[in-house]
Design an enzyme around this catalytic site. Structure first.
Site, mmCIF file in Angstrom:
data_model
loop_
_atom_site.group_PDB
_atom_site.id
_atom_site.type_symbol
_atom_site.label_atom_id
_atom_site.label_comp_id
_atom_site.label_asym_id
_atom_site.label_seq_id
_atom_site.Cartn_x
_atom_site.Cartn_y
_atom_site.Cartn_z
ATOM 1 N N HIS A 105 32.202 -13.687 41.235
ATOM 2 C CA HIS A 105 31.025 -12.633 41.122
ATOM 3 C C HIS A 105 30.022 -13.346 42.044
ATOM 4 C CE1 HIS A 105 30.608 -15.426 37.711
ATOM 5 N NE2 HIS A 105 29.472 -15.282 37.850
ATOM 6 N N VAL A 147 31.752 -17.587 34.098
ATOM 7 C CA VAL A 147 32.756 -16.664 34.040
ATOM 8 C C VAL A 147 33.650 -16.678 35.103
ATOM 9 C CG1 VAL A 147 33.269 -14.020 33.935
ATOM 10 C CG2 VAL A 147 31.142 -15.102 32.852
ATOM 11 N N HIS A 179 25.894 -13.181 42.519
ATOM 12 C CA HIS A 179 24.510 -12.803 41.932
ATOM 13 C C HIS A 179 23.737 -12.314 43.254
ATOM 14 C CE1 HIS A 179 25.015 -15.082 38.081
ATOM 15 N NE2 HIS A 179 25.957 -15.766 39.121
ATOM 16 N N ASN A 239 29.109 -18.968 42.813
ATOM 17 C CA ASN A 239 29.350 -20.271 42.213
ATOM 18 C C ASN A 239 30.817 -20.367 42.005
ATOM 19 O OD1 ASN A 239 26.561 -20.668 42.075
ATOM 20 N ND2 ASN A 239 26.541 -19.437 39.924
#
Length: 116
Positions: free
Chosen positions: A101, A97, A103, A88
């Protein structure tokens, strides 16, 4: 300078996490709020807030996120049936956050959308 996040503390092992993989470029750990039976976050060890800040020098680290995902999917037993990788970017993309990252989610049929 990017602001440090909780992920930086996980990388340095200052707070507990169920770490599945860590090397000099990336760290992977189970999501504390899983959306599927297997839900792992894979993060670069370098703090990069969003995809918009990725530079050419970061390409090896970004590639390592994918090879780590392949290994983890195999170890989790979800590689054959399939899984989803999601990154994202910023608020409209659903990023919560601000440390890039990925997922890795799987372990059940995910359907056309997972995160809505």
């Amino acid at each position: 300078m990017a602001e440090e996040t909780i992920f930086s503390k996980i990388i340095r092992k200052e707070i507990p996490a169920d770490v599945l993989y860590q090397d000099d470029l990336v760290t992977a750990f189970r999501d504390i709020n899983p959306r599927a039976p297997s839900h792992v976050l894979i993060i670069p060890n370098k703090l990069i807030p969003t995809v918009n800040e990725v530079e050419t020098d970061d390409e090896a680290m970004m590639g390592r996120m994918f090879t780590a995902a392949r290994k983890i999917a195999h170890d989790e037993g979800i590689a054959e049936d399939g899984y989803r990788l999601i990154v994202n970017c910023n608020s409209h993309g659903g990023q919560e956050v601000y440390h890039i990252h990925m997922h890795l989610v799987g372990g059940r049929p995910l359907g056309p959308l997972l995160m809505s």
